[in-house]
Design a protein around this motif. Sequence first.
Motif, PDB file in Angstrom:
ATOM      1  N   THR A  62       0.769  -1.254   0.428  1.00  0.00           N
ATOM      2  CA  THR A  62      -0.201  -0.059   0.346  1.00  0.00           C
ATOM      3  C   THR A  62       0.475   1.247   0.034  1.00  0.00           C
ATOM      4  O   THR A  62       0.677   2.541   0.399  1.00  0.00           O
ATOM      5  N   LEU A  63       2.212   1.135  -0.134  1.00  0.00           N
ATOM      6  CA  LEU A  63       2.642   1.646  -0.461  1.00  0.00           C
ATOM      7  C   LEU A  63       3.593   2.796  -2.049  1.00  0.00           C
ATOM      8  O   LEU A  63       3.570   1.892  -2.471  1.00  0.00           O
ATOM      9  N   ASN A  64       4.292   3.788  -1.410  1.00  0.00           N
ATOM     10  CA  ASN A  64       4.856   4.171  -3.024  1.00  0.00           C
ATOM     11  C   ASN A  64       5.652   3.908  -3.336  1.00  0.00           C
ATOM     12  O   ASN A  64       6.434   2.834  -2.744  1.00  0.00           O
ATOM     13  N   ARG A  65       6.823   4.272  -4.294  1.00  0.00           N
ATOM     14  CA  ARG A  65       7.524   3.252  -4.664  1.00  0.00           C
ATOM     15  C   ARG A  65       9.409   3.892  -4.096  1.00  0.00           C
ATOM     16  O   ARG A  65       9.737   2.838  -3.228  1.00  0.00           O
ATOM     17  N   ARG A  66       9.247   5.155  -3.412  1.00  0.00           N
ATOM     18  CA  ARG A  66       9.743   4.772  -2.354  1.00  0.00           C
ATOM     19  C   ARG A  66       9.351   4.429  -0.962  1.00  0.00           C
ATOM     20  O   ARG A  66      10.331   5.000   0.124  1.00  0.00           O
ATOM     21  N   MET A  67       8.411   4.203  -0.657  1.00  0.00           N
ATOM     22  CA  MET A  67       7.642   3.564   0.751  1.00  0.00           C
ATOM     23  C   MET A  67       7.785   5.128   1.487  1.00  0.00           C
ATOM     24  O   MET A  67       8.201   4.541   2.353  1.00  0.00           O
ATOM     25  N   THR A  68       7.458   5.642   0.744  1.00  0.00           N
ATOM     26  CA  THR A  68       7.762   7.258   1.626  1.00  0.00           C
ATOM     27  C   THR A  68       6.131   7.623   1.591  1.00  0.00           C
ATOM     28  O   THR A  68       6.012   7.987   2.847  1.00  0.00           O
ATOM     29  N   ALA A  69       4.695   6.641   0.948  1.00  0.00           N
ATOM     30  CA  ALA A  69       3.722   7.204   1.462  1.00  0.00           C
ATOM     31  C   ALA A  69       2.650   5.867   1.071  1.00  0.00           C
ATOM     32  O   ALA A  69       3.055   5.401   0.658  1.00  0.00           O
ATOM     33  N   PHE A  70       1.488   6.552   1.705  1.00  0.00           N
ATOM     34  CA  PHE A  70       0.223   5.355   1.886  1.00  0.00           C
ATOM     35  C   PHE A  70      -0.466   5.665   0.547  1.00  0.00           C
ATOM     36  O   PHE A  70      -1.381   6.299   0.444  1.00  0.00           O
ATOM     37  N   ILE A  71      -0.431   4.706  -0.331  1.00  0.00           N
ATOM     38  CA  ILE A  71      -1.511   5.305  -1.508  1.00  0.00           C
ATOM     39  C   ILE A  71      -2.376   4.092  -1.883  1.00  0.00           C
ATOM     40  O   ILE A  71      -2.755   4.057  -2.679  1.00  0.00           O
TER      41      ILE A  71
END
Lengths: 315, 366
Positions: A62-71
């Motif tokens: 459920t994260l973005n590619r950089r694993m910084t945001a919940f998408i």
Amino acid sequence: MASDATIAHAAPVIAPRATPPTTLQKMARRRSTIAFLLTLPLLAVIGGLVAWPAAYAIYLSTLNRRMTAFIGLENYAILLENDTFRMVIWQSCFFAITAVILKALIGFWLAHMLHHIPSKGQRVWRGMLLVPWVIPPALSTLGWWWMFEPSYSSINWLLAIFSVPPVPWLGEMWWARISVIIVNVWYGAPFFMIMYLAALKSVPDQLYEAADIDGATGWQRLRYVTLPMMRNIISITVLFSLIVTFANYDIVRVLTNGGPRDLTHVFASYAFQVGVLSGNIPRGAAVSLFMFPLLAVIAFFVLRGINERTKEIGA
Amino acid sequence: MAQVTLRRLVKEYEGGVQAVKGIDLEIADHEFVVLVGPSGCGKSTTLRMIAGLEDITGGEISIGGTVVNDIPPRDRDIAMVFQNYALYPHMTVFDNMAFGLTLRKFRKDEIQRRVMEAARILDITQLLDRKPKALSGGQRQRVAMGRAIVRDPKVFLFDEPLSNLDAKLRVQMRTEIKKVHQTVRTTTVYVTHDQVEAMTLADRVVVMNGGIIEQVGPPQELYHRPATRFVAGFIGSPAMNFIPARIEPASGALNLRLPGDILLPIPAERSDRYRAQGGREVLFGIRPEHLTETRQGRATYADLEVVPEVIEPMGMETLVHFHMDGTRDLCARLDPTIPAAPGQPLRLTADLANMHLLDPQSGRVL
């Protein structure tokens, strides 16, 4: 004598007063508490090695590619729009379903053959037929790769003896898909064989004798006695194998590496390519989790069916 | 319906072990024949050869005049009830009973009619929708019988069908089996190791021992006129007493000298039969019911004094166990009102009209 005994029994007995157990002592003595404590190590192992990685994979997906945001479910939506991934879904289903059906049929045939040979010879054959299942798949797949590889293909060499033109086993889409299935069936059929052999041995001989007397032919014995008596074991092996085959990684990775042109990828090899080789861990997690809901639903119904049959027939 | 004939039937297993050693037997149409004997006597093997579940090593089996040696079980037109019922656990009672008819492609309404009729006879109509697991032992046995009845075969084969039931249910099911046979009159071959079952059910009993037939006959004949020591000892409960004895001539009559210098006069009507055996060592066989409390006034009764070791009050009778020199446990059957106690001498009467004298070597009744 009798009257003495009566008098002795009638005498008041003053027992020393025991200290009442504390709440903690009561809880510790409860059978449910003891059972929980005894299963705690297993719960810890399942929690640490199954639940936690699964939950973490769901979280990652459920994260973005950089694993910084919940998408949210965006990774899944993107995947569904991707042609390659749609092909991976199709290929994975084709691969898993075909391979499981073939493994089940070949396993059953082998088990049936083994069941009808004398027990002394049976041990030797059983041991030999189990060999593919015992060899580490990455190693045995390497052997198959050599046999399929165009320059040294021993299979093509054998075919040439019968004037059959060489087959591009790993170079052409359908042959590559077939090759992957062949290796998976070769590796997995012994598991089915050994499970079905155990199931065949558990069918009471008297049921076959009763069927003989009732007028059953060989085929009818199989249809009306053997298969119904083996339904639970068939269900559980097919379910187990379906899950494992959907998650298969090593055979595709070693034999075709997903090629030619990503046409033989299955979920696991594609997840590795997307997540590790391309560096998009969240999307790789989404690929690997894609079949989870469907398999969970299938598993639920299959296990419920097994449970009901067990209650009903005691098998 | 059919008669069953066994001619010089042999079953030999690998290693040369002979389970059945060339037996001959004629079973008439409608007859209820019980094969009885101890474990390993070859009775079940014989039944399984009739069913076609065991290959025949030698000899011939014919059912209804047709030799069936090489005919598979399904084409012999037989039905079998197994010891552990062998019901198909995944089928309902109805389907279990209908299975043989379905395989033989009977019409659905005919299957329905036959199953309902058999269920009515066996009183299992209310169980038809259940699976075998939901049935008690007795109910399962009825279903197994129902499966046989619906087929209306030439021959019923029963392989120790009551062995898995408790004692009370066994007695009840025994009656049921007899009733069913009286209703359907199908030729029946029934195997059991229980001589009470054999005696109560059979038109004729076949006593087997060590792969051979010891004696064939109606239950009463086997009981009263056993041909061999094995039959004499096997039929009847408690078993017949055997006491070593000697036939002694005594001024025109014959006496039997038993251990402890007990002298029993052989009844005059039996004397002629044993006259040639004078001076010979024999086995004196007498059933516990013919060894009872002292009774006066009959010429064939002879008294003897024993010291009881164990007393078994059974309610309707009392069994007294004792021994004589050179014998093992002997048993007498007393009226329960007779006072008897271990260690206290007791006077018994032997009814010599019912005695048997046997050759100790051959075991044949003289």
